[in-house]
Design a protein around this motif. Structure first.
Motif, PDB file in Angstrom:
ATOM      1  N   GLU A  18       1.351  15.035  -5.832  1.00  0.00           N
ATOM      2  CA  GLU A  18       0.889  13.737  -5.351  1.00  0.00           C
ATOM      3  C   GLU A  18       0.770  12.745  -6.506  1.00  0.00           C
ATOM      4  OE1 GLU A  18       0.573  12.590  -2.341  1.00  0.00           O
ATOM      5  OE2 GLU A  18       1.101  14.506  -1.428  1.00  0.00           O
ATOM      6  N   GLY A  19       0.329  13.215  -7.673  1.00  0.00           N
ATOM      7  CA  GLY A  19       0.249  12.348  -8.840  1.00  0.00           C
ATOM      8  C   GLY A  19       1.618  11.862  -9.279  1.00  0.00           C
ATOM      9  N   MET A  20       2.588  12.767  -9.288  1.00  0.00           N
ATOM     10  CA  MET A  20       3.953  12.388  -9.657  1.00  0.00           C
ATOM     11  C   MET A  20       4.527  11.419  -8.626  1.00  0.00           C
ATOM     12  SD  MET A  20       7.370  14.631 -10.642  1.00  0.00           S
ATOM     13  CE  MET A  20       6.610  16.099 -10.117  1.00  0.00           C
ATOM     14  N   ASN A  21       4.248  11.650  -7.366  1.00  0.00           N
ATOM     15  CA  ASN A  21       4.725  10.762  -6.308  1.00  0.00           C
ATOM     16  C   ASN A  21       4.161   9.354  -6.496  1.00  0.00           C
ATOM     17  OD1 ASN A  21       6.008   9.963  -3.946  1.00  0.00           O
ATOM     18  ND2 ASN A  21       4.293  10.576  -2.663  1.00  0.00           N
ATOM     19  N   SER A  22       2.904   9.266  -6.885  1.00  0.00           N
ATOM     20  CA  SER A  22       2.274   7.972  -7.129  1.00  0.00           C
ATOM     21  C   SER A  22       2.955   7.251  -8.290  1.00  0.00           C
ATOM     22  CB  SER A  22       0.795   8.174  -7.425  1.00  0.00           C
ATOM     23  OG  SER A  22       0.187   6.954  -7.752  1.00  0.00           O
ATOM     24  N   LEU A  24       6.057   7.703  -9.296  1.00  0.00           N
ATOM     25  CA  LEU A  24       7.400   7.319  -8.854  1.00  0.00           C
ATOM     26  C   LEU A  24       7.367   6.054  -8.006  1.00  0.00           C
ATOM     27  CD1 LEU A  24       8.948  10.788  -8.000  1.00  0.00           C
ATOM     28  CD2 LEU A  24       9.518   9.304  -9.909  1.00  0.00           C
ATOM     29  N   ARG A  25       6.364   5.913  -7.178  1.00  0.00           N
ATOM     30  CA  ARG A  25       6.238   4.697  -6.368  1.00  0.00           C
ATOM     31  C   ARG A  25       6.024   3.486  -7.260  1.00  0.00           C
ATOM     32  NH1 ARG A  25       2.650   6.341  -1.081  1.00  0.00           N
ATOM     33  NH2 ARG A  25       4.081   7.938  -0.342  1.00  0.00           N
ATOM     34  N   GLY A  26       5.254   3.662  -8.321  1.00  0.00           N
ATOM     35  CA  GLY A  26       5.062   2.562  -9.266  1.00  0.00           C
ATOM     36  C   GLY A  26       6.355   2.159  -9.943  1.00  0.00           C
ATOM     37  N   PHE A  27       7.170   3.147 -10.319  1.00  0.00           N
ATOM     38  CA  PHE A  27       8.458   2.844 -10.940  1.00  0.00           C
ATOM     39  C   PHE A  27       9.372   2.094  -9.980  1.00  0.00           C
ATOM     40  CE2 PHE A  27       7.633   6.694 -13.687  1.00  0.00           C
ATOM     41  CZ  PHE A  27       7.340   5.941 -14.812  1.00  0.00           C
ATOM     42  N   THR A  28       9.395   2.522  -8.731  1.00  0.00           N
ATOM     43  CA  THR A  28      10.295   1.865  -7.785  1.00  0.00           C
ATOM     44  C   THR A  28       9.836   0.435  -7.499  1.00  0.00           C
ATOM     45  OG1 THR A  28       9.129   2.871  -5.923  1.00  0.00           O
ATOM     46  CG2 THR A  28      11.108   3.978  -6.697  1.00  0.00           C
ATOM     47  N   LYS A  29       8.532   0.172  -7.566  1.00  0.00           N
ATOM     48  CA  LYS A  29       8.055  -1.201  -7.388  1.00  0.00           C
ATOM     49  C   LYS A  29       8.517  -2.084  -8.535  1.00  0.00           C
ATOM     50  CE  LYS A  29       3.954  -0.301  -4.636  1.00  0.00           C
ATOM     51  NZ  LYS A  29       2.491  -0.329  -4.598  1.00  0.00           N
ATOM     52  N   ARG A  30       8.541  -1.528  -9.740  1.00  0.00           N
ATOM     53  CA  ARG A  30       8.977  -2.290 -10.912  1.00  0.00           C
ATOM     54  C   ARG A  30      10.493  -2.321 -11.045  1.00  0.00           C
ATOM     55  NH1 ARG A  30       6.181   0.480 -15.615  1.00  0.00           N
ATOM     56  NH2 ARG A  30       5.632   2.088 -14.142  1.00  0.00           N
ATOM     57  N   ALA A  31      11.203  -1.562 -10.251  1.00  0.00           N
ATOM     58  CA  ALA A  31      12.653  -1.410 -10.406  1.00  0.00           C
ATOM     59  C   ALA A  31      13.445  -2.563  -9.823  1.00  0.00           C
ATOM     60  CB  ALA A  31      13.107  -0.104  -9.768  1.00  0.00           C
ATOM     61  N   PHE A  32      12.794  -3.555  -9.252  1.00  0.00           N
ATOM     62  CA  PHE A  32      13.550  -4.660  -8.661  1.00  0.00           C
ATOM     63  C   PHE A  32      14.370  -5.403  -9.706  1.00  0.00           C
ATOM     64  CE2 PHE A  32      10.122  -4.324  -5.426  1.00  0.00           C
ATOM     65  CZ  PHE A  32      10.941  -3.989  -4.379  1.00  0.00           C
ATOM     66  N   ILE A  44      12.629   6.958 -15.123  1.00  0.00           N
ATOM     67  CA  ILE A  44      11.825   8.047 -14.555  1.00  0.00           C
ATOM     68  C   ILE A  44      11.896   9.283 -15.449  1.00  0.00           C
ATOM     69  CG2 ILE A  44      11.673   9.677 -12.624  1.00  0.00           C
ATOM     70  CD1 ILE A  44      12.521   7.311 -10.822  1.00  0.00           C
ATOM     71  N   PHE A  45      13.090   9.636 -15.924  1.00  0.00           N
ATOM     72  CA  PHE A  45      13.228  10.810 -16.779  1.00  0.00           C
ATOM     73  C   PHE A  45      12.467  10.637 -18.092  1.00  0.00           C
ATOM     74  CE2 PHE A  45      17.219  11.890 -14.346  1.00  0.00           C
ATOM     75  CZ  PHE A  45      16.679  13.014 -13.769  1.00  0.00           C
ATOM     76  N   ILE A  46      12.507   9.445 -18.663  1.00  0.00           N
ATOM     77  CA  ILE A  46      11.786   9.210 -19.916  1.00  0.00           C
ATOM     78  C   ILE A  46      10.282   9.319 -19.690  1.00  0.00           C
ATOM     79  CG2 ILE A  46      11.196   7.434 -21.610  1.00  0.00           C
ATOM     80  CD1 ILE A  46      14.134   6.553 -21.495  1.00  0.00           C
ATOM     81  N   ALA A  47       9.791   8.744 -18.601  1.00  0.00           N
ATOM     82  CA  ALA A  47       8.350   8.723 -18.353  1.00  0.00           C
ATOM     83  C   ALA A  47       7.806  10.077 -17.909  1.00  0.00           C
ATOM     84  CB  ALA A  47       8.023   7.667 -17.300  1.00  0.00           C
ATOM     85  N   LEU A  48       8.521  10.785 -17.058  1.00  0.00           N
ATOM     86  CA  LEU A  48       8.004  12.023 -16.479  1.00  0.00           C
ATOM     87  C   LEU A  48       8.583  13.283 -17.107  1.00  0.00           C
ATOM     88  CD1 LEU A  48       7.974  11.080 -12.695  1.00  0.00           C
ATOM     89  CD2 LEU A  48       6.132  10.893 -14.354  1.00  0.00           C
ATOM     90  N   GLY A  49       9.607  13.142 -17.925  1.00  0.00           N
ATOM     91  CA  GLY A  49      10.274  14.303 -18.492  1.00  0.00           C
ATOM     92  C   GLY A  49       9.602  14.872 -19.720  1.00  0.00           C
ATOM     93  N   LYS A  50       8.559  14.184 -20.215  1.00  0.00           N
ATOM     94  CA  LYS A  50       7.834  14.625 -21.396  1.00  0.00           C
ATOM     95  C   LYS A  50       8.787  14.872 -22.569  1.00  0.00           C
ATOM     96  CE  LYS A  50       4.088  16.598 -18.722  1.00  0.00           C
ATOM     97  NZ  LYS A  50       3.322  17.753 -18.374  1.00  0.00           N
ATOM     98  N   LEU A  51       9.687  13.925 -22.770  1.00  0.00           N
ATOM     99  CA  LEU A  51      10.654  14.023 -23.849  1.00  0.00           C
ATOM    100  C   LEU A  51       9.999  13.685 -25.174  1.00  0.00           C
ATOM    101  CD1 LEU A  51      13.668  12.200 -22.173  1.00  0.00           C
ATOM    102  CD2 LEU A  51      13.300  14.644 -22.358  1.00  0.00           C
TER     103      LEU A  51
END
Length: 56
Positions: A18-22, A24-32, A44-51
């Motif tokens: 649920e945290g990851m889903n939240s 992702l929704r934030g990223f898609t809002k900013r993706a316009f 998304i990969f940079i933010a959630l991939g723990k690179l």
């Protein structure tokens, strides 16, 4: 009811998903402003991939 009973039985939570889903929704809002879907995927990969992006 099934989900509650399953949680009591297994002690597993979907909180991380649920945290990851939240996020992702934030990223898609900013993706316009992104021109392609590829740019959104990279973000998304940079933010959630723990690179580790620090130079070697």
């Amino acid at each position: 009811i099934e989900g509650i009973l399953l949680h009591i039985k297994t002690n597993i939570s979907n909180g991380k998903i649920e945290g990851m889903n939240s996020k992702l929704r934030g990223f898609t809002k900013r993706a316009f402003g992104f021109k392609t879907l590829k740019n959104l995927k990279i973000t998304i990969f940079i933010a959630l991939g723990k690179l580790n992006l620090t130079p070697a």
